[in-house]
Design a protein around this motif. Sequence first.
Motif, PDB file in Angstrom:
ATOM      1  N   ARG A 227       0.834  -1.203   0.000  1.00 14.51           N
ATOM      2  CA  ARG A 227       0.000   0.000   0.000  1.00 14.51           C
ATOM      3  C   ARG A 227       0.869   1.253   0.000  1.00 14.51           C
ATOM      4  NH1 ARG A 227      -1.409   0.041   5.004  1.00 14.51           N
ATOM      5  NH2 ARG A 227      -2.968  -1.619   4.796  1.00 14.51           N
ATOM      6  N   ILE A 228       0.463   2.246  -0.782  1.00 15.50           N
ATOM      7  CA  ILE A 228       1.072   3.570  -0.737  1.00 15.50           C
ATOM      8  C   ILE A 228      -0.044   4.607  -0.798  1.00 15.50           C
ATOM      9  CG2 ILE A 228       1.400   3.715  -3.245  1.00 15.50           C
ATOM     10  CD1 ILE A 228       3.989   5.291  -2.678  1.00 15.50           C
ATOM     11  N   VAL A 248       4.082   6.700  -9.848  1.00 17.85           N
ATOM     12  CA  VAL A 248       4.178   5.816  -8.686  1.00 17.85           C
ATOM     13  C   VAL A 248       4.095   4.353  -9.122  1.00 17.85           C
ATOM     14  CG1 VAL A 248       2.944   5.045  -6.612  1.00 17.85           C
ATOM     15  CG2 VAL A 248       3.335   7.494  -7.001  1.00 17.85           C
ATOM     16  N   ARG A 249       3.118   4.036  -9.959  1.00 18.39           N
ATOM     17  CA  ARG A 249       2.917   2.650 -10.388  1.00 18.39           C
ATOM     18  C   ARG A 249       4.063   2.150 -11.259  1.00 18.39           C
ATOM     19  NH1 ARG A 249      -1.906   0.486  -9.114  1.00 18.39           N
ATOM     20  NH2 ARG A 249      -3.639   1.863  -8.525  1.00 18.39           N
ATOM     21  N   SER A 250       4.712   3.056 -11.981  1.00 19.04           N
ATOM     22  CA  SER A 250       5.818   2.640 -12.841  1.00 19.04           C
ATOM     23  C   SER A 250       7.081   2.311 -12.047  1.00 19.04           C
ATOM     24  CB  SER A 250       6.133   3.733 -13.866  1.00 19.04           C
ATOM     25  OG  SER A 250       6.749   4.854 -13.255  1.00 19.04           O
ATOM     26  N   CYS A 251       7.144   2.804 -10.808  1.00 19.43           N
ATOM     27  CA  CYS A 251       8.352   2.616  -9.996  1.00 19.43           C
ATOM     28  C   CYS A 251       8.305   1.354  -9.141  1.00 19.43           C
ATOM     29  CB  CYS A 251       8.560   3.825  -9.088  1.00 19.43           C
ATOM     30  SG  CYS A 251       9.004   5.340  -9.951  1.00 19.43           S
ATOM     31  N   ASP A 255       0.204  -2.984  -4.520  1.00 19.17           N
ATOM     32  CA  ASP A 255      -1.117  -3.600  -4.573  1.00 19.17           C
ATOM     33  C   ASP A 255      -2.212  -2.544  -4.517  1.00 19.17           C
ATOM     34  OD1 ASP A 255       0.126  -6.091  -4.563  1.00 19.17           O
ATOM     35  OD2 ASP A 255      -0.002  -6.283  -2.374  1.00 19.17           O
ATOM     36  N   GLU A 256      -2.008  -1.546  -3.665  1.00 15.18           N
ATOM     37  CA  GLU A 256      -2.975  -0.459  -3.510  1.00 15.18           C
ATOM     38  C   GLU A 256      -2.262   0.884  -3.639  1.00 15.18           C
ATOM     39  OE1 GLU A 256      -6.649  -1.043  -0.621  1.00 15.18           O
ATOM     40  OE2 GLU A 256      -4.770  -1.404   0.439  1.00 15.18           O
ATOM     41  N   VAL A 257      -2.802   1.757  -4.474  1.00 15.18           N
ATOM     42  CA  VAL A 257      -2.368   3.154  -4.531  1.00 15.18           C
ATOM     43  C   VAL A 257      -3.582   3.978  -4.115  1.00 15.18           C
ATOM     44  CG1 VAL A 257      -1.487   5.032  -5.953  1.00 15.18           C
ATOM     45  CG2 VAL A 257      -0.698   2.681  -6.359  1.00 15.18           C
ATOM     46  N   LEU A 258      -3.545   4.479  -2.903  1.00 15.67           N
ATOM     47  CA  LEU A 258      -4.690   5.178  -2.320  1.00 15.67           C
ATOM     48  C   LEU A 258      -4.471   6.684  -2.396  1.00 15.67           C
ATOM     49  CD1 LEU A 258      -5.238   2.940   0.838  1.00 15.67           C
ATOM     50  CD2 LEU A 258      -6.472   2.857  -1.333  1.00 15.67           C
ATOM     51  N   HIS A 259      -5.458   7.380  -2.931  1.00 13.97           N
ATOM     52  CA  HIS A 259      -5.381   8.836  -3.083  1.00 13.97           C
ATOM     53  C   HIS A 259      -6.275   9.481  -2.034  1.00 13.97           C
ATOM     54  CE1 HIS A 259      -6.504  12.593  -5.689  1.00 13.97           C
ATOM     55  NE2 HIS A 259      -5.728  12.894  -4.671  1.00 13.97           N
ATOM     56  N   THR A 260      -5.703  10.361  -1.200  1.00 16.50           N
ATOM     57  CA  THR A 260      -6.505  11.077  -0.215  1.00 16.50           C
ATOM     58  C   THR A 260      -6.191  12.567  -0.259  1.00 16.50           C
ATOM     59  OG1 THR A 260      -4.926  10.897   1.640  1.00 16.50           O
ATOM     60  CG2 THR A 260      -6.490   9.080   1.333  1.00 16.50           C
ATOM     61  N   ARG A 261      -7.137  13.339   0.218  1.00 14.19           N
ATOM     62  CA  ARG A 261      -6.985  14.790   0.316  1.00 14.19           C
ATOM     63  C   ARG A 261      -6.561  15.137   1.741  1.00 14.19           C
ATOM     64  NH1 ARG A 261      -9.618  19.592  -1.836  1.00 14.19           N
ATOM     65  NH2 ARG A 261      -8.444  21.293  -0.866  1.00 14.19           N
ATOM     66  N   ALA A 262      -5.501  15.907   1.870  1.00 19.30           N
ATOM     67  CA  ALA A 262      -5.034  16.324   3.192  1.00 19.30           C
ATOM     68  C   ALA A 262      -6.082  17.191   3.867  1.00 19.30           C
ATOM     69  CB  ALA A 262      -3.721  17.082   3.073  1.00 19.30           C
ATOM     70  N   GLY A 263      -6.188  17.051   5.182  1.00 19.77           N
ATOM     71  CA  GLY A 263      -7.124  17.849   5.955  1.00 19.77           C
ATOM     72  C   GLY A 263      -6.573  19.220   6.301  1.00 19.77           C
ATOM     73  N   CYS A 264      -7.228  19.864   7.246  1.00 18.37           N
ATOM     74  CA  CYS A 264      -6.907  21.254   7.563  1.00 18.37           C
ATOM     75  C   CYS A 264      -5.531  21.423   8.201  1.00 18.37           C
ATOM     76  CB  CYS A 264      -7.974  21.829   8.493  1.00 18.37           C
ATOM     77  SG  CYS A 264      -9.575  22.070   7.701  1.00 18.37           S
ATOM     78  N   THR A 265      -5.051  20.438   8.940  1.00 24.89           N
ATOM     79  CA  THR A 265      -3.783  20.603   9.639  1.00 24.89           C
ATOM     80  C   THR A 265      -2.623  20.750   8.662  1.00 24.89           C
ATOM     81  OG1 THR A 265      -4.590  19.360  11.544  1.00 24.89           O
ATOM     82  CG2 THR A 265      -2.216  19.596  11.325  1.00 24.89           C
ATOM     83  N   VAL A 266      -2.438  19.774   7.771  1.00 21.50           N
ATOM     84  CA  VAL A 266      -1.381  19.863   6.768  1.00 21.50           C
ATOM     85  C   VAL A 266      -1.619  21.059   5.852  1.00 21.50           C
ATOM     86  CG1 VAL A 266      -0.410  18.749   4.723  1.00 21.50           C
ATOM     87  CG2 VAL A 266      -0.756  17.431   6.814  1.00 21.50           C
TER      88      VAL A 266
END
Length: 283
Positions: A227-228, A248-251, A255-266
Amino acid sequence: MNIRISADSTCDLSPELIEKYDIRITPLYIVRDGQSLVDGKDITPDEIYAHVNSGGGMCSTAAVSVYDYTQFFRRQLEECDAVVHFHISGDMSACYQNACIAAQEVGNVYPVDSRSLSTGIGQLVLEAAQLTREGKLTAQEIAHEMERRRELLDVSFLVERLDFLHKGGRCSGVALLGANMLNLRPCIQVKDGQMMVGKKYRGPYVSCLLQYIRERLKGRDDIDTRRIFITESGGFTPEELAQVEAAVRSCQPFDEVLHTRAGCTVSSHCGPRTLGILYFHTK
């Protein structure tokens, strides 16, 4: 043993992942012009950007209080036998310290200092949730295992613009001017529970992102490819994000490439168009 896995909102997991793994979230507070707002409920990253871009002051963050944690843990224990709760690095916030105080009062709560941030925390949360489903370890054993696993995290972000870091007091005016003149994009890494500046990239931002990804992933034999996370703070086009995921996938064969949006802190500290890749090493 019925074990509940929970985390602070700084884990930056998507609503879909939170639902899938049955995670409970305690939100931090965002302070805007003296007003305390609940992260993700009363304010969003895009609203922070709009406030700053319109001339407003920088937003700051405030930890979850001992009282909030106490009430939260007691509610959880009405439905479970024990709680394992994950926090942003204790060197970055008082959340972990406050949770430890609350845990002593409530009992059967095991706070874990992730020594990380964003989906670095999220990686640990998902690992713990999986262990809970397997049902082989106690809550204390899961907490101890995650304290071991946190040492294998690789957490970094690339920052396009330094004005948010500058306005927040984390970048001097001279450094900001020099970086802008040289078109530099700094990599922010988490080491020993703290944020520090790593390599500085130069040139068009998307080209810098692709170089950053290749340098951190390509040709490595010590990366856990289960997972990344690709976690970003908004402002990217779908085409740009597709380029990033393809790189990312080429490197590595994740198994999983998960895309998330950073919240208010970051987002409040780094501003829009910040993007990181967050994964485990195997050793």
